[in-house]
Design a protein around this motif. Structure first.
Motif, PDB file in Angstrom:
ATOM      1  N   UNK A   1       8.432 111.373  25.696  1.00  0.00           N
ATOM      2  CA  UNK A   1       9.580 112.147  26.247  1.00  0.00           C
ATOM      3  C   UNK A   1       9.962 113.250  25.142  1.00  0.00           C
ATOM      4  N   UNK A   2       9.696 114.480  25.566  1.00  0.00           N
ATOM      5  CA  UNK A   2       9.876 115.744  24.805  1.00  0.00           C
ATOM      6  C   UNK A   2      11.537 115.797  24.894  1.00  0.00           C
ATOM      7  N   UNK A   3      11.948 115.777  25.861  1.00  0.00           N
ATOM      8  CA  UNK A   3      13.508 116.298  26.283  1.00  0.00           C
ATOM      9  C   UNK A   3      14.390 114.935  25.624  1.00  0.00           C
ATOM     10  N   UNK A   4      15.397 115.438  24.747  1.00  0.00           N
ATOM     11  CA  UNK A   4      16.153 114.491  24.234  1.00  0.00           C
ATOM     12  C   UNK A   4      17.008 113.921  25.030  1.00  0.00           C
ATOM     13  N   UNK A   5      17.686 114.456  26.163  1.00  0.00           N
ATOM     14  CA  UNK A   5      18.366 113.827  27.446  1.00  0.00           C
ATOM     15  C   UNK A   5      17.534 112.623  28.102  1.00  0.00           C
ATOM     16  N   UNK A   6      16.358 113.135  28.163  1.00  0.00           N
ATOM     17  CA  UNK A   6      15.393 112.090  29.156  1.00  0.00           C
ATOM     18  C   UNK A   6      15.130 110.922  28.111  1.00  0.00           C
ATOM     19  N   UNK A   7      15.021 111.151  26.774  1.00  0.00           N
ATOM     20  CA  UNK A   7      14.638 110.239  25.789  1.00  0.00           C
ATOM     21  C   UNK A   7      15.664 109.278  25.577  1.00  0.00           C
ATOM     22  N   UNK A   8      16.967 109.802  25.651  1.00  0.00           N
ATOM     23  CA  UNK A   8      18.001 108.825  25.589  1.00  0.00           C
ATOM     24  C   UNK A   8      18.285 108.013  26.881  1.00  0.00           C
ATOM     25  N   UNK A   9      18.021 108.454  27.975  1.00  0.00           N
ATOM     26  CA  UNK A   9      17.976 107.901  29.353  1.00  0.00           C
ATOM     27  C   UNK A   9      16.945 106.683  29.185  1.00  0.00           C
ATOM     28  N   UNK A  10      15.874 107.265  28.692  1.00  0.00           N
ATOM     29  CA  UNK A  10      14.567 106.197  28.686  1.00  0.00           C
ATOM     30  C   UNK A  10      14.862 104.983  27.827  1.00  0.00           C
ATOM     31  N   UNK A  11      15.438 105.392  26.537  1.00  0.00           N
ATOM     32  CA  UNK A  11      16.028 104.100  25.572  1.00  0.00           C
ATOM     33  C   UNK A  11      16.938 103.348  26.419  1.00  0.00           C
ATOM     34  N   UNK A  12      17.980 104.026  27.328  1.00  0.00           N
ATOM     35  CA  UNK A  12      19.032 103.085  27.796  1.00  0.00           C
ATOM     36  C   UNK A  12      18.360 102.129  28.883  1.00  0.00           C
ATOM     37  N   UNK A  13      17.350 102.688  29.644  1.00  0.00           N
ATOM     38  CA  UNK A  13      16.569 102.004  30.702  1.00  0.00           C
ATOM     39  C   UNK A  13      15.944 100.712  29.864  1.00  0.00           C
ATOM     40  N   UNK A  14      14.965 101.265  29.017  1.00  0.00           N
ATOM     41  CA  UNK A  14      14.420  99.920  28.148  1.00  0.00           C
ATOM     42  C   UNK A  14      15.370  98.726  27.750  1.00  0.00           C
TER      43      UNK A  14
END
Length: 299
Positions: A179-192
């Motif tokens: 996840x290069x994009x920081x916003x998408x990375x935060x969403x990914x962490x929240x979904x995990x």
């Protein structure tokens, strides 16, 4: 890591609960999480009867399961590595403050659960953020193409919702989310965290340094961009037999992919376009974005 429960102890507990519940042992899903992080929430969500072996490394497990929405589930709690102690029977919501401090078995029952593989989860289940999720029908097709195995290791580049569904299926494997994009990375962490999947490793980019820190994937699912060629080259460097599934809405990338595959000796290229139309609130059919899914494998 040393197992808190011996093999015979786990089988004895399995037999004990099978007899107590008058159910065949094969209808009970066993999950040993002693000293390990495993996908407990997805396992309970997709099985009617789950027997969990745990210890003090998961002292707040009851609260975690309550947060996941299992408060009304019936549970039986036994302590010790062998059957013999008195059982506690309650609704999970009534024991959320109980701490686990010793070897413990937890038998969880919810007869209303559907024991099935769930491809194409609804988008409103995922964390809202900067991510634009593919429609769930297309995701179901992608998951079918991926053919995820229980012990699989898969790399997914900019593929947030695919990561979650793949992680649930590969319960004993590993999903690497790039996840290069920081916003998408935060969403990914929240979904995990939301889905309770502990087999997802998130990395920020496709650099050699980042790829050197991950287990070698069998397959890469890539939401293609104009770095596709360099991404494929780096993945082949860590696994010369890498299998690829490419997602794109760009006709130019579709044409370029054939040249890239030929350059690196990737065989058996196939391209599939998926078209989905859905009715809106006015009962008018609205066409969804129609991606191409491109597959091929190095040999």
């Amino acid at each position: 890591m040393k197992n808190t429960f011996s093999n015979s102890g786990m089988l004895n507990w399995l037999g004990f609960f099978a007899n107590k519940m008058d159910v065949s042992p094969e209808k009970i899903k066993m999950l040993n999480i002693c000293g390990r992080q495993k996908n407990v929430v997805p396992t309970i969500d997709t099985h009617k009867r789950v027997l969990i072996y745990t210890d003090a490394s998961h002292e707040d497990l009851f609260y975690t399961l309550w947060e996941a929405g299992f408060g009304e589930y019936d549970i039986w709690i036994g302590e010790g590595t062998e059957p013999g102690s008195e059982l506690t029977n309650a609704k999970l919501k009534n024991v959320i403050n109980k701490k686990i401090s010793e070897p413990t078995v937890i038998f969880i029952v919810n007869e209303k659960t559907r024991e099935s593989v769930r491809y194409g989860m609804k988008n409103d289940l995922f964390t809202k953020g900067s991510v634009h999720y593919v429609c769930n029908e297309i995701r179901a097709v992608i998951m079918s193409i991926l053919g995820v195995d229980t012990h699989d290791t898969i790399l997914a580049l900019m593929a947030e919702s695919i990561v979650i569904e793949a992680a649930i299926t590969a319960s004993e494997g590993q999903i690497i989310a790039v996840e290069p994009d920081s916003g998408s990375r935060r969403s990914m962490e929240e979904n995990v965290e939301k889905f309770g999947v502990h087999n997802v490793q998130i990395i920020p980019d496709m650099s050699e340094e980042s790829l050197s820190k991950i287990p070698v994937p069998r397959l890469a699912f890539i939401v293609a961009n104009h770095y596709l060629e360099s991404d494929i080259e780096r993945l082949l460097a860590i696994n010369p037999q890498m299998q690829f599934v490419i997602y794109t809405l760009d006709l130019g990338i579709l044409a370029e992919t054939k040249l890239i595959f030929d350059k690196f000796g990737i065989q058996n290229m196939e391209a599939l376009q998926i078209n989905v139309s859905k009715t809106n609130k006015e009962n008018v059919f609205v066409a969804q974005p129609a991606p191409w899914i491109i597959t091929g494998g190095a040999e």
